[in-house]
Design a protein around this motif. Structure first.
Motif, PDB file in Angstrom:
ATOM      1  N   VAL A 136       0.831  -1.201   0.000  1.00 35.96           N
ATOM      2  CA  VAL A 136       0.000   0.000   0.000  1.00 35.96           C
ATOM      3  C   VAL A 136       0.868   1.255   0.000  1.00 35.96           C
ATOM      4  CG1 VAL A 136      -1.792   1.280   1.227  1.00 35.96           C
ATOM      5  CG2 VAL A 136      -1.809  -1.207   1.256  1.00 35.96           C
ATOM      6  N   GLU A 137       1.891   1.275   0.874  1.00 36.40           N
ATOM      7  CA  GLU A 137       2.796   2.413   0.941  1.00 36.40           C
ATOM      8  C   GLU A 137       3.447   2.653  -0.413  1.00 36.40           C
ATOM      9  OE1 GLU A 137       2.497   0.177   3.248  1.00 36.40           O
ATOM     10  OE2 GLU A 137       2.472   1.149   5.218  1.00 36.40           O
ATOM     11  N   ARG A 138       3.876   1.570  -1.025  1.00 34.24           N
ATOM     12  CA  ARG A 138       4.531   1.687  -2.321  1.00 34.24           C
ATOM     13  C   ARG A 138       3.595   2.340  -3.340  1.00 34.24           C
ATOM     14  NH1 ARG A 138       8.658  -2.076  -1.672  1.00 34.24           N
ATOM     15  NH2 ARG A 138       7.223  -3.617  -0.884  1.00 34.24           N
ATOM     16  N   ARG A 139       2.344   1.938  -3.290  1.00 31.41           N
ATOM     17  CA  ARG A 139       1.371   2.490  -4.250  1.00 31.41           C
ATOM     18  C   ARG A 139       1.119   3.969  -3.997  1.00 31.41           C
ATOM     19  NH1 ARG A 139      -2.915  -1.651  -3.486  1.00 31.41           N
ATOM     20  NH2 ARG A 139      -4.100   0.219  -2.980  1.00 31.41           N
ATOM     21  N   ILE A 140       1.092   4.351  -2.716  1.00 31.58           N
ATOM     22  CA  ILE A 140       0.820   5.757  -2.406  1.00 31.58           C
ATOM     23  C   ILE A 140       1.983   6.660  -2.841  1.00 31.58           C
ATOM     24  CG2 ILE A 140       0.315   7.420  -0.555  1.00 31.58           C
ATOM     25  CD1 ILE A 140      -1.241   5.160   0.812  1.00 31.58           C
ATOM     26  N   VAL A 141       3.208   6.216  -2.606  1.00 29.57           N
ATOM     27  CA  VAL A 141       4.370   6.979  -3.084  1.00 29.57           C
ATOM     28  C   VAL A 141       4.267   7.144  -4.600  1.00 29.57           C
ATOM     29  CG1 VAL A 141       6.884   7.151  -3.250  1.00 29.57           C
ATOM     30  CG2 VAL A 141       5.861   6.009  -1.294  1.00 29.57           C
ATOM     31  N   ALA A 142       3.980   6.046  -5.285  1.00 35.83           N
ATOM     32  CA  ALA A 142       3.881   6.084  -6.743  1.00 35.83           C
ATOM     33  C   ALA A 142       2.797   7.070  -7.179  1.00 35.83           C
ATOM     34  CB  ALA A 142       3.584   4.692  -7.289  1.00 35.83           C
ATOM     35  N   GLN A 143       1.689   7.062  -6.462  1.00 32.80           N
ATOM     36  CA  GLN A 143       0.595   7.967  -6.802  1.00 32.80           C
ATOM     37  C   GLN A 143       0.986   9.431  -6.581  1.00 32.80           C
ATOM     38  OE1 GLN A 143      -2.274   7.226  -8.251  1.00 32.80           O
ATOM     39  NE2 GLN A 143      -2.821   9.395  -8.279  1.00 32.80           N
ATOM     40  N   LEU A 144       1.679   9.688  -5.483  1.00 35.20           N
ATOM     41  CA  LEU A 144       2.095  11.059  -5.196  1.00 35.20           C
ATOM     42  C   LEU A 144       3.034  11.550  -6.298  1.00 35.20           C
ATOM     43  CD1 LEU A 144       2.175  13.531  -3.315  1.00 35.20           C
ATOM     44  CD2 LEU A 144       4.026  12.438  -2.060  1.00 35.20           C
ATOM     45  N   LEU A 145       3.953  10.697  -6.709  1.00 40.18           N
ATOM     46  CA  LEU A 145       4.872  11.071  -7.793  1.00 40.18           C
ATOM     47  C   LEU A 145       4.090  11.308  -9.076  1.00 40.18           C
ATOM     48  CD1 LEU A 145       7.816   8.556  -7.157  1.00 40.18           C
ATOM     49  CD2 LEU A 145       7.642  10.950  -6.463  1.00 40.18           C
ATOM     50  N   ALA A 146       3.101  10.470  -9.324  1.00 40.33           N
ATOM     51  CA  ALA A 146       2.315  10.600 -10.554  1.00 40.33           C
ATOM     52  C   ALA A 146       1.518  11.907 -10.574  1.00 40.33           C
ATOM     53  CB  ALA A 146       1.380   9.402 -10.703  1.00 40.33           C
ATOM     54  N   VAL A 147       0.863  12.238  -9.451  1.00 42.47           N
ATOM     55  CA  VAL A 147       0.059  13.476  -9.462  1.00 42.47           C
ATOM     56  C   VAL A 147       0.953  14.709  -9.554  1.00 42.47           C
ATOM     57  CG1 VAL A 147      -2.140  12.715  -8.478  1.00 42.47           C
ATOM     58  CG2 VAL A 147      -0.284  13.357  -6.931  1.00 42.47           C
ATOM     59  N   MET A 148       2.139  14.613  -8.950  1.00 41.77           N
ATOM     60  CA  MET A 148       3.049  15.762  -9.061  1.00 41.77           C
ATOM     61  C   MET A 148       3.576  15.909 -10.481  1.00 41.77           C
ATOM     62  SD  MET A 148       5.169  16.374  -5.599  1.00 41.77           S
ATOM     63  CE  MET A 148       5.754  17.973  -6.170  1.00 41.77           C
ATOM     64  N   ASP A 149       3.947  14.790 -11.076  1.00 40.95           N
ATOM     65  CA  ASP A 149       4.438  14.850 -12.457  1.00 40.95           C
ATOM     66  C   ASP A 149       3.339  15.346 -13.400  1.00 40.95           C
ATOM     67  OD1 ASP A 149       6.857  13.958 -11.570  1.00 40.95           O
ATOM     68  OD2 ASP A 149       6.583  11.883 -12.216  1.00 40.95           O
ATOM     69  N   GLY A 150       2.098  15.056 -13.024  1.00 45.03           N
ATOM     70  CA  GLY A 150       0.985  15.420 -13.892  1.00 45.03           C
ATOM     71  C   GLY A 150       0.499  16.855 -13.727  1.00 45.03           C
ATOM     72  N   LEU A 151       1.042  17.564 -12.766  1.00 44.56           N
ATOM     73  CA  LEU A 151       0.606  18.946 -12.531  1.00 44.56           C
ATOM     74  C   LEU A 151       0.831  19.789 -13.782  1.00 44.56           C
ATOM     75  CD1 LEU A 151       1.722  20.172  -8.989  1.00 44.56           C
ATOM     76  CD2 LEU A 151      -0.590  19.892  -9.853  1.00 44.56           C
ATOM     77  N   GLU A 152      -0.248  20.408 -14.236  1.00 47.52           N
ATOM     78  CA  GLU A 152      -0.123  21.179 -15.471  1.00 47.52           C
ATOM     79  C   GLU A 152       0.142  22.654 -15.233  1.00 47.52           C
ATOM     80  OE1 GLU A 152      -3.531  20.088 -17.742  1.00 47.52           O
ATOM     81  OE2 GLU A 152      -2.697  18.070 -18.079  1.00 47.52           O
ATOM     82  N   SER A 153      -0.507  23.178 -14.194  1.00 44.19           N
ATOM     83  CA  SER A 153      -0.384  24.623 -13.975  1.00 44.19           C
ATOM     84  C   SER A 153       0.873  24.938 -13.189  1.00 44.19           C
ATOM     85  CB  SER A 153      -1.599  25.169 -13.241  1.00 44.19           C
ATOM     86  OG  SER A 153      -2.519  24.162 -12.971  1.00 44.19           O
ATOM     87  N   ARG A 154       2.000  24.702 -13.806  1.00 44.07           N
ATOM     88  CA  ARG A 154       3.265  24.938 -13.147  1.00 44.07           C
ATOM     89  C   ARG A 154       3.348  26.368 -12.608  1.00 44.07           C
ATOM     90  NH1 ARG A 154       8.292  21.815 -14.256  1.00 44.07           N
ATOM     91  NH2 ARG A 154       9.525  22.536 -12.534  1.00 44.07           N
ATOM     92  N   GLY A 155       3.719  26.475 -11.350  1.00 41.27           N
ATOM     93  CA  GLY A 155       3.825  27.793 -10.738  1.00 41.27           C
ATOM     94  C   GLY A 155       2.526  28.259 -10.114  1.00 41.27           C
ATOM     95  N   LYS A 156       1.412  27.719 -10.583  1.00 43.84           N
ATOM     96  CA  LYS A 156       0.109  28.132 -10.048  1.00 43.84           C
ATOM     97  C   LYS A 156      -0.401  27.145  -9.006  1.00 43.84           C
ATOM     98  CE  LYS A 156      -0.711  31.727 -12.759  1.00 43.84           C
ATOM     99  NZ  LYS A 156      -0.622  33.067 -12.180  1.00 43.84           N
ATOM    100  N   VAL A 157       0.119  25.958  -9.038  1.00 47.33           N
ATOM    101  CA  VAL A 157      -0.179  24.974  -8.003  1.00 47.33           C
ATOM    102  C   VAL A 157       1.164  24.529  -7.449  1.00 47.33           C
ATOM    103  CG1 VAL A 157      -1.181  22.737  -7.436  1.00 47.33           C
ATOM    104  CG2 VAL A 157      -2.284  24.182  -9.149  1.00 47.33           C
ATOM    105  N   VAL A 158       1.367  24.795  -6.173  1.00 44.20           N
ATOM    106  CA  VAL A 158       2.649  24.453  -5.577  1.00 44.20           C
ATOM    107  C   VAL A 158       2.418  23.548  -4.378  1.00 44.20           C
ATOM    108  CG1 VAL A 158       4.804  25.345  -4.625  1.00 44.20           C
ATOM    109  CG2 VAL A 158       3.559  26.686  -6.312  1.00 44.20           C
ATOM    110  N   VAL A 159       3.210  22.507  -4.298  1.00 42.68           N
ATOM    111  CA  VAL A 159       3.096  21.579  -3.184  1.00 42.68           C
ATOM    112  C   VAL A 159       4.215  21.888  -2.195  1.00 42.68           C
ATOM    113  CG1 VAL A 159       2.867  19.163  -2.526  1.00 42.68           C
ATOM    114  CG2 VAL A 159       2.352  19.863  -4.878  1.00 42.68           C
ATOM    115  N   ILE A 160       3.826  22.127  -0.948  1.00 44.90           N
ATOM    116  CA  ILE A 160       4.821  22.340   0.096  1.00 44.90           C
ATOM    117  C   ILE A 160       4.796  21.129   1.011  1.00 44.90           C
ATOM    118  CG2 ILE A 160       5.527  23.799   2.043  1.00 44.90           C
ATOM    119  CD1 ILE A 160       4.261  26.167   0.670  1.00 44.90           C
ATOM    120  N   GLY A 161       5.916  20.481   1.131  1.00 43.71           N
ATOM    121  CA  GLY A 161       5.999  19.324   2.010  1.00 43.71           C
ATOM    122  C   GLY A 161       6.783  19.709   3.253  1.00 43.71           C
ATOM    123  N   ALA A 162       6.357  19.221   4.404  1.00 43.25           N
ATOM    124  CA  ALA A 162       7.087  19.502   5.636  1.00 43.25           C
ATOM    125  C   ALA A 162       7.546  18.197   6.260  1.00 43.25           C
ATOM    126  CB  ALA A 162       6.210  20.265   6.624  1.00 43.25           C
TER     127      ALA A 162
END
Ligand code: ATP
Length: 275
Positions: free
Chosen positions: A141-167
């Motif tokens: 499950v963890e492996r799938r969630i990491v993969a999904q997070l990478l996928a949604v980030m790679d898929g972000l289209e509005s570069r600069g308009k949607v920013v992900v801040i991780g802490a």
């Protein structure tokens, strides 16, 4: 409009979006960090043309790392307020437990909403619990969630308009795949405050307090070595409560409102802080 004359708009104006109004002024001791994050996120959000001209890509992801209670969440919220961005907050441990089984779907939804509502900030607290280093990853499950997070980030289209801040408090235990270009490729360290920074934080949290003459915030800053922002906030809060408790025996809580003479007696003294 309807007969009451009250206009009900379908979508609240950006100004009315339910984000807490936190300003940079509410953050103590992080001047250089605020400057960095504004340059990284606010500038490209507001003036993409500057970055196009330079041929520099706006970031999709910024990693804030440092000990708990130092103001990472506060900084992300302030940035959202100040840029009037849609703010989505998401906690690593929560996504791993609460949405267990639906976490991938949940991530997709959050990113979709952020794109629709752009400009947006997505804040992921304790990101290391979603995306730990692979050798620390135990389950499928963890492996799938990491993969999904990478996928949604790679898929972000509005570069600069949607920013992900991780802490994270543990940047070294983060899956390195997350820190590749196009993902969390910028980092800002949010460290334990020094004396000057502690003083600023104390000033912010004592701002609205009726302080007695003997309270010297400079002295308090001297003796609170090792305290982070959250500790200093708690110190101020507790001092306020002590001052209140001194007055409580005099209070008649059945009255409609507390008389001004009594309110005026509530003063926070040095002992409330240092005892
Ligand atoms: P965690 O990693 O535990 O989530 P954090 O770094 O995100 O911690 P915050 O949640 O931002 O820390 O801080 C908690 C509270 O402590 C804030 O709401 C604020 O009241 C106070 N605080 C922390 N840092 C600061 C600061 N630099 N200036 C003013 N207040 C601060």
């Amino acid at each position: 409009g309807d007969r009451t004359g009250i206009e009900i708009s379908e979508k609240p104006a950006k100004e009315e979006r339910a984000i807490p109004r936190i300003s940079y002024e509410d953050i103590g001791g992080l001047g250089p960090e605020i400057k960095k994050i504004r340059e990284m996120i606010e500038l490209p959000m507001k003036h993409p043309e500057l970055f196009e001209r330079l041929g520099v890509e706006a970031p999709k992801g910024v990693l804030l790392h440092g000990p708990p209670g130092t103001g990472k969440t506060l900084l992300a919220r302030a940035l959202a307020s100040e840029t009037n961005s849609h703010f989505q907050t998401l906690s690593g441990p929560e996504i791993m437990s609460k949405y267990y089984g639906e976490s991938e779907e949940r991530l997709r939804e959050i990113f979709k909403e952020a794109e629709e509502e752009a400009p947006s900030i997505i804040f992921i607290d304790e990101i290391d619990s979603i995306a730990p280093k692979r050798e620390e990853v135990t389950g499928e499950v963890e492996r799938r969630i990491v993969a999904q997070l990478l996928a949604v980030m790679d898929g972000l289209e509005s570069r600069g308009k949607v920013v992900v801040i991780g802490a994270t408090n543990r940047p070294d235990s983060l899956d390195p795949a997350l820190r590749r270009p196009g993902r969390f490729d910028r980092e800002i360290e949010i460290g334990v405050p020094n004396r000057e920074a502690r003083l600023e934080v104390l000033q912010i949290h004592a701002r609205g307090m009726p302080l007695a003459e003997d309270v010297k915030l400079e002295k308090l800053a001297d003796i609170t070595h090792g305290f982070v922002g959250a500790d200093l906030a708690a110190l101020a809060r507790e001092a306020g409560m002590r001052a209140l408790r001194r007055i409580v025996p005099e209070l008649d809580l059945d009255v409609e409102s507390i008389p001004v003479e009594i309110l005026n007696k509530i003063v926070v003294v040095n002992e409330d802080f240092v005892d």
